[in-house]
Design a protein around this motif. Structure first.
Motif, short mmCIF file in Angstrom:
data_model
loop_
_atom_site.label_atom_id
_atom_site.label_comp_id
_atom_site.label_asym_id
_atom_site.label_seq_id
_atom_site.Cartn_x
_atom_site.Cartn_y
_atom_site.Cartn_z
N LEU A 23 38.60 35.79 33.90
CA LEU A 23 39.36 36.91 34.42
C LEU A 23 38.62 37.59 35.56
O LEU A 23 37.44 37.93 35.44
CB LEU A 23 39.63 37.95 33.33
CG LEU A 23 40.60 37.58 32.21
CD1 LEU A 23 40.81 38.78 31.31
CD2 LEU A 23 41.93 37.11 32.78
N VAL A 24 39.32 37.82 36.65
CA VAL A 24 38.81 38.66 37.73
C VAL A 24 39.65 39.93 37.71
O VAL A 24 40.86 39.88 37.91
CB VAL A 24 38.93 37.96 39.09
CG1 VAL A 24 38.47 38.90 40.21
CG2 VAL A 24 38.10 36.69 39.12
N ARG A 38 44.16 35.96 40.08
CA ARG A 38 43.94 34.54 39.81
C ARG A 38 42.73 34.07 40.60
O ARG A 38 42.53 34.45 41.75
CB ARG A 38 45.17 33.74 40.23
CG ARG A 38 45.05 32.26 39.87
CD ARG A 38 46.22 31.47 40.39
NE ARG A 38 46.19 30.10 39.89
CZ ARG A 38 46.94 29.12 40.36
NH1 ARG A 38 47.79 29.37 41.35
NH2 ARG A 38 46.87 27.91 39.86
N HIS A 39 41.92 33.23 39.96
CA HIS A 39 40.85 32.58 40.70
C HIS A 39 40.80 31.13 40.27
O HIS A 39 41.27 30.75 39.20
CB HIS A 39 39.50 33.28 40.46
CG HIS A 39 38.90 32.99 39.13
ND1 HIS A 39 37.99 31.99 38.91
CD2 HIS A 39 39.10 33.56 37.91
CE1 HIS A 39 37.63 31.96 37.64
NE2 HIS A 39 38.29 32.91 37.01
N SER A 40 40.25 30.28 41.12
CA SER A 40 40.20 28.86 40.85
C SER A 40 41.63 28.33 40.65
O SER A 40 42.55 28.73 41.35
CB SER A 40 39.31 28.59 39.63
OG SER A 40 39.13 27.20 39.45
N ASP A 41 41.82 27.44 39.66
CA ASP A 41 43.14 26.85 39.44
C ASP A 41 43.74 27.26 38.11
O ASP A 41 44.59 26.56 37.56
CB ASP A 41 43.06 25.32 39.52
CG ASP A 41 42.08 24.75 38.52
OD1 ASP A 41 41.37 25.54 37.86
OD2 ASP A 41 42.02 23.51 38.39
N THR A 51 42.06 38.76 25.00
CA THR A 51 41.47 39.58 26.07
C THR A 51 42.54 40.34 26.83
O THR A 51 42.39 41.53 27.15
CB THR A 51 40.68 38.69 27.05
OG1 THR A 51 39.68 37.97 26.33
CG2 THR A 51 40.01 39.53 28.13
N ILE A 52 43.65 39.67 27.12
CA ILE A 52 44.76 40.33 27.81
C ILE A 52 45.33 41.45 26.96
O ILE A 52 45.67 42.53 27.46
CB ILE A 52 45.85 39.31 28.19
CG1 ILE A 52 45.32 38.27 29.18
CG2 ILE A 52 47.08 40.01 28.76
CD1 ILE A 52 44.83 38.85 30.49
N LYS A 53 45.44 41.23 25.66
CA LYS A 53 45.92 42.29 24.77
C LYS A 53 45.02 43.52 24.86
O LYS A 53 45.51 44.66 24.88
CB LYS A 53 45.98 41.79 23.32
CG LYS A 53 47.12 40.84 23.03
CD LYS A 53 47.12 40.40 21.58
CE LYS A 53 48.26 39.46 21.26
NZ LYS A 53 48.24 39.02 19.84
#
Length: 311
Positions: A23-24, A38-41, A51-53
């Motif tokens: 996560l960035v 978003r980073h990378s693919d 983590t998002i929660k």
């Protein structure tokens, strides 16, 4: 470093841009909202759910940028965090979404601050927005932290809104109240649902249209943190329905002076989503109000989903 108790530990990771667990993140606004880049693919559906929660619980508003999200991806992502979905009776639905992805409010004008369906007993936990085409100018989604707004109101208004409740009136044709209960819901189903809800008085007409009075607090407790938030639909109902005929539950008028004071507090708390194509935004509907700036570009395309959260 001081951390607001209603924000929690994950507010710390939003203070400076970091990279962790793919996560960035960085601050989205001055109210603790978080922007996930978003980073990378990496793909949206591969983001770590727990983590998002945590981010959603602490921030209340989380934007996901760079994932090229459309209405279908929004629904799939929201489904990871939801146990059921709701629908708005006025918004057109997107074909193939089961009715649970809709275009946002029609028209191009300014939309007043409100919590989604807070003028009814069918209020969802969250609202999700995705953008495929922002307006060339204007059309930003606006939002307000109800916790911060409550603090801005001051003691006199706080005492008033603690003492008195808001009263809303709705009329739903059968096909509209079935949006909340299911297309095969019957009159008995709606009676069973409403008879168990606090603050509801209703009448079912011979044509099965539902006339509903809904009384609810103006200040509510947030889903996460259980703190007071001025998170309601007072301003949108004032503008779009009764105006200065609107009253509290005891019949006391909600005066223009009260509305003006609330508006002044809102003006001090306004945050803005400046859309880019592919953006996705989560908003905690127990804490945040939202609205929209006016625009003229007819090609603007913003989609929404309403859900009840599973965490």
């Amino acid at each position: 470093m001081n951390v607001r108790p209603d924000i929690g530990w994950t507010y710390l990771i939003a203070l400076t841009e970091i990279t962790t667990m793919t996560l960035v993140t960085k601050p989205l606004d001055s109210s603790g909202g978080i922007l996930v880049h978003r980073h990378s693919d990496e793909e949206l559906l591969e983001l770590p759910v727990e983590t998002i929660k945590d981010l959603m619980k602490s921030a209340g508003v989380v934007m996901f940028r760079g994932f090229d999200v459309g209405p279908d991806a929004m629904k799939q992502f929201a489904n990871q965090y939801s146990y059921k979905f709701n629908r708005d009776r006025l918004r057109p639905t997107v074909e193939g979404s089961g009715g649970h992805v809709q275009m946002v409010t029609e028209g191009t004008g300014y939309v007043d601050p409100h919590c989604e369906q807070a003028n009814s007993p069918f209020r969802p936990d969250a609202i999700w927005f995705s953008c495929t085409k922002p307006a060339a100018e204007g059309g930003e989604t606006l939002y307000w932290d109800g916790v911060r707004l409550w603090e801005e109101l001051g003691t006199e208004l706080q005492d008033l809104f603690r003492d008195k409740k808001l009263r809303f009136f709705q009329c739903y044709s059968k096909d509209k109240w079935q949006l909340f209960l299911g297309h095969d819901a019957t009159v008995e189903d709606i009676r069973k649902t409403l008879d168990n809800l606090e603050g509801v008085s209703y009448f079912l007409n011979a044509d099965e249209a539902l006339y509903l009075e809904y009384v609810c607090p103006a200040v509510v407790r947030t889903r996460y943190g259980n703190v007071e938030a001025f998170a309601n639909s007072l301003m949108s109902e004032w503008t779009n329905t009764l105006g200065d005929l609107m009253t509290f539950d005891d019949g006391t008028p909600i005066s223009k002076e009260i509305v003006s004071q609330v508006k002044a507090a809102l003006d001090r708390c306004t945050e803005t989503v400046d859309w880019k194509p592919g953006d996705l935004v989560f908003i905690d509907n127990s804490r945040f109000l939202h609205g929209r700036n006016g625009f003229t570009d007819p090609s603007r395309k913003i989609f929404s989903s309403l859900s009840f959260l599973n965490f």
